[in-house]
Design an enzyme around this catalytic site. Structure first.
Site, short mmCIF file in Angstrom:
data_model
loop_
_atom_site.label_atom_id
_atom_site.label_comp_id
_atom_site.label_asym_id
_atom_site.label_seq_id
_atom_site.Cartn_x
_atom_site.Cartn_y
_atom_site.Cartn_z
N VAL A 1 1.62 0.43 5.50
CA VAL A 1 1.57 -0.86 6.38
C VAL A 1 0.90 -0.55 7.52
CG1 VAL A 1 3.09 -2.52 7.22
CG2 VAL A 1 4.02 -1.30 5.10
N LYS B 1 3.94 -5.11 1.25
CA LYS B 1 4.01 -4.53 2.74
C LYS B 1 5.35 -4.91 3.33
CE LYS B 1 -0.68 -3.71 3.75
NZ LYS B 1 -2.06 -4.44 4.16
N GLU C 1 3.14 6.30 5.95
CA GLU C 1 2.90 5.51 7.14
C GLU C 1 1.76 4.52 6.98
OE1 GLU C 1 3.37 3.50 9.61
OE2 GLU C 1 4.19 5.19 10.71
N GLU D 1 -10.55 -6.72 -1.30
CA GLU D 1 -10.41 -6.26 -2.42
C GLU D 1 -11.69 -6.75 -3.27
OE1 GLU D 1 -8.34 -3.85 -3.40
OE2 GLU D 1 -7.05 -3.91 -1.67
#
Ligand code: ADP
Ligand code: ASP
Ligand code: MG
Length: 814
Positions: free
Chosen positions: A609, A682, A606, A667
């Protein structure tokens, strides 16, 4: 008349024997009593070992005899005062002299017959009963020692002789008639044939002696005193949460004991059942406990399954071949052959195609059974109508037992589901038409796990244990461990699920505690933990073979993503925060889904995304309920949403990105977010879950980033982005002119997916999407006008950890 039997565990030493004396004294206040005793715990095994050593011409058997003699003398000394010791010690010495001379004969001849073995093991019960009788005398309880060999009569099947019921009853009655003493002490287990030669009733046979006596004298109840508080729902050595069965029927007790519940020797039940005498199993070390009552009708029990038991050391023999179909007499020949070789059959199955017959037997008979069957079917074998007998060793039987199982549907379903969910392969199944027992043959290495999961499902509605193996303990992993630490006890209280963390791994080390890691200070413990790579960790998980195992991947590494298949194939559920497995090759994604289905394991991702938002769960529900997704529009990057929410040209685009990076929203290299790869992964996962066979390369990425910004180091990126501020400002101004804002939107339409920057006007569902939030709009056949919308925080360590936690709970519930 009362009959009490004390097993080896109840008379293992002086301390236990003192407890026995107290219990018997109490009984004597009520009625005349006959006490049957086993050998001091472990003595029978020692005697067998001694005489086997002698038979193999090992002189060391003598030292073993001395050690056993010392044990008996020490026990007598501990029990008896100086004045009373002498005579008893002399008797013990004499008995050991006799034993030594029998063993010497065996040593010299190097031959041990079943008859001699019986005479050797009989010394265990002879000695214990003499010592105990002396103890009663010393305690001023007058008593009569009875030589069981004069009352229990059998045939000459040494090792497990068949009782001559008529003569035994007669002899017991005759003894009772003449006996004046209120208390009689009898050695259990031993008996004699019609010539007076010593025989035994089979291992565990003292229970049987007591039952024969109870039946002969018409006792009100037979009391079996042992070291557990009754017959349990499963073997307490295998299952921690066993429960005492308060009442059980003779039939059920017989089934359970036949299938390995050692607490009562199976033949014990028949003589007392014939006379309708109840049996009570009691604990010598906790005499106040109610124990178990074994009676004719065990009504009032609300559980359909009364207990679970297992037998180890099973071999499965399969006789197969085209020549068996429709040919009468094959099974007769199989059973006749085995019977002629004295091979007991524990379980039989035959498929209705008649193409094969499968029998379960004791391992020790495997070789002779195969040889006999192959010889019997030599002709059919030579013309290839029947194949050579297949022999499979290393198996065990697990049986669920209960009279109320009859006519109740769903019991075998529940049993097999529990096994299937835990990757326990079933080799054979048998259920008699009486429906009192469902037996399955499984690998011995799976027994512990199997008994535990079945026990959980039938008896522990109040409790389920889930074993977690965590990989990755960075930001999100640490949060998850913290949440597990604080929530575990309330989950146990409110949901009856015990979450145990068995392993925590970082890229170098794995902290392991098979009984569950104490999560206080786990970081410090991990620093000192064993060096272990991912493959070693996985091998460990598989070898441990514990029930309800869940592997939790909170890394971003390909190596961890690559092990899911091996784990799922062993029915270990996988909870992945790591997106790599679901967004690499389609074939890999598909294979993992197939494994999860085939091996009944959970594969849950789960948080791939929208962090903890129920995006994938919602999509799966839509698809599984028969609806069809026609379009998905989504903002799937919290980072990008933040950047475009903040960027209003008062600060440069580069400055906004830098702030996001400093806040930890991007990131380490912000281009991974800005470039769109993360969003592509995603939407790819959503597209696949919606039923489209797409690869990453099939997704169109309409990047808004100038190519020059994507080169070089992170510093180069910032420089280039600052230089291109005009480009970003134009993007913003173009949108603002139309009263729109900018969002990076992922779209799936007509099976095609794309990612790109879009103008969002005020009427759009995406307009009011603040901070790092995500949104997913599902258009489906049922939601065709207004989409089904999932919206909320789509990033952050805390929410992501809680999403993983929710997946763990889903896996836990199976
Ligand atoms: P004793 O020495 O009193 O004859 P045993 O060792 O023969 O005792 O039998 C008691 C043991 O049986 C217990 O200690 C327990 O470990 C084992 N056992 C196996 N299955 C069961 C069960 N279903 N219920 C109770 N005990 C069981
Ligand atoms: N002493 C025998 C045995 O160990 C019989 C018994 O304990 O019931 O098998
Ligand atoms: Mg026993």
């Amino acid at each position: 008349m009362r009959v009490l039997k004390f097993g080896g565990s109840s008379v293992k030493d002086a301390e236990s024997i003192n407890k026995v004396v107290a219990i018997v004294k109490k009984a004597l206040k009520k009625d005349k009593t006959i006490v049957t005793v086993s050998a001091l715990g472990g003595t029978t095994d020692s005697l067998i070992d001694i005489v086997n050593s002698a038979a193999s011409h090992k002189p060391a058997y003598k030292d073993k005899i001395s050690a056993l003699e010392k044990r008996h003398i020490d026990t007598a000394k501990d029990l008896l005062g100086a004045a009373q010791q002498k005579a008893t010690i002399k008797e013990i010495n004499n008995k050991f002299k006799e034993l030594a001379s029998i063993c010497e004969g065996v040593y010299l001849l190097q031959e041990l017959s079943p008859r001699t073995l019986d005479s050797v093991v009989s010394y265990g019960e002879l000695l214990s009963s003499l010592i105990i009788s002396a103890k009663f005398t010393a305690a001023k309880v007058s008593n009569k020692w009875v030589d069981s060999r004069e009352v229990i009569r059998t045939n000459s099947d040494f090792g497990a002789a068949i009782v001559d019921n008529r003569n035994t009853t007669k002899a017991v009655k005759a003894f009772v008639k003449t006996n004046k003493s209120k208390l009689a002490i009898m050695p259990g287990f031993i008996a004699a044939n019609e010539k007076g030669i010593t025989t035994t009733l089979g291992r565990g046979g003292s229970d049987y002696t007591a039952a024969l006596v109870a039946a002969a004298v018409g006792a009100k109840e037979l009391e079996i005193w042992t070291d557990v508080s009754g017959m349990m729902t499963a073997d307490p050595r295998l299952v921690a949460n066993v429960k005492v069965i308060s009442t059980i029927s003779y039939q059920e007790a017989m089934e359970l004991s036949h299938f390995g519940a050692k607490v009562i020797y199976p033949p014990t039940i028949q003589p007392v059942m014939d006379k309708n005498i109840p049996i009570r199993i009691k604990n010598t070390f906790s005499p106040e406990d109610e124990g178990t009552q074994i009676v004719k009708d065990a009504k009032g029990a609300n559980n359909n399954v009364r207990g679970i038991s297992t037998i180890g050391k099973i071999t499965l023999l399969s006789i197969e071949g085209s020549g068996m179909v429709g040919v009468p007499g094959i099974s007769k020949r199989v059973f006749g052959t085995l019977s002629s070789k004295n091979v007991n059959i524990v379980l039989i199955t035959q498929a209705s195609s008649e193409h094969s017959i499968c029998v379960a037997i004791d391992d020790k008979n495997a070789a002779k059974a195969k040889a006999a069957l192959d010889e019997e079917f030599a002709y059919e074998l030579s013309i290839h109508k029947i194949n050579p007998t297949i022999v499979e060793k290393g198996l065990s039987i697990i049986a669920v037992v209960g009279e109320n199982m009859k006519n109740h549907t769903g019991i075998s379903g529940k049993m097999f589901k529990a096994l299937g969910r835990n990757g326990v392969n079933i080799r054979a199944i048998a259920q008699g038409s009486s429906e009192k027992n469902i037996s399955t043959v499984i690998k011995t290495e799976d027994v512990k796990k199997a008994v535990n999961v079945i026990h959980e499902d039938f008896f522990e509605t109040a409790y389920k244990q889930v074993n977690l193996f965590i990989a990755g303990c960075g930001n999100v992993g640490s949060k998850l461990i913290e949440q597990l630490h604080t929530q575990a006890s309330s989950i146990l209280d409110n949901q009856n699920i015990e979450l145990r963390v068995i392993g925590i791994a970082n890229s170098k080390r794995v902290l392991i505690d098979e009984h569950g890691i104490n999560l206080n200070n786990w970081q410090a413990k991990l620093k000192k933990a064993k060096l272990m790579n991912t493959q070693e960790y996985v091998d460990f998980i598989i070898s441990k073979n514990v029930r309800n195992s869940v592997f939790v991947d909170i890394t971003a590494h390909e190596v961890t993503a690559n092990v899911y298949g091996d784990l799922l194939k062993k029915s270990v559920s996988v909870v992945a925060c790591n997106k790599i497995a679901c967004s690499s090759d389609y074939s890999k994604y598909k294979q993992l889904q197939d494994y999860a289905r085939e091996f009944n394991a959970g594969f849950l991702y789960e948080t791939n995304v929208g962090a903890a938002l129920p995006v994938i769960g919602t999509l799966k529900d839509v698809v599984s309920s028969g609806d069809k997704v026609t379009r998905i529009e989504a903002v799937l990057s919290g980072t990008l949403n933040y950047v475009f929410n903040e960027y209003d040209t008062t600060k440069s685009f580069a400055e906004v990105v830098k702030i996001a990076q400093d806040e930890g929203y991007t990131e380490p290299d912000p281009r991974l977010d800005l470039g769109g790869t993360d969003v592509m992964r995603k939407i790819l996962i959503l597209a696949r879950d919606a039923g489209h066979k797409l690869e990453l390369k099939d997704i169109k990425n309409n990047t808004f980033m100038p190519a020059a910004c994507m080169k070089g180091s992170v510093a180069d990126f910032y420089k280039a982005t600052a230089k291109h501020e005009g480009h970003f400002k134009k993007l913003y101004d173009d949108a603002a002119k139309k009263d729109c804002i900018l969002k990076v939107v992922a779209t799936l339409k007509n099976g095609k997916a794309s990612v790109g920057l879009e103008h969002i006007d005020k009427k759009h569902d995406m307009y009011h999407l603040y901070g790092k939030d995500n949104i997913v709009l599902f258009y489906t056949n049922r939601y065709s006008e207004q989409p089904l919308v999932v919206k909320g925080a789509g990033a952050g360590a805390d929410v992501t950890a809680s999403g993983i936690f929710a997946d763990i709970m889903r896996a836990a519930r199976g």
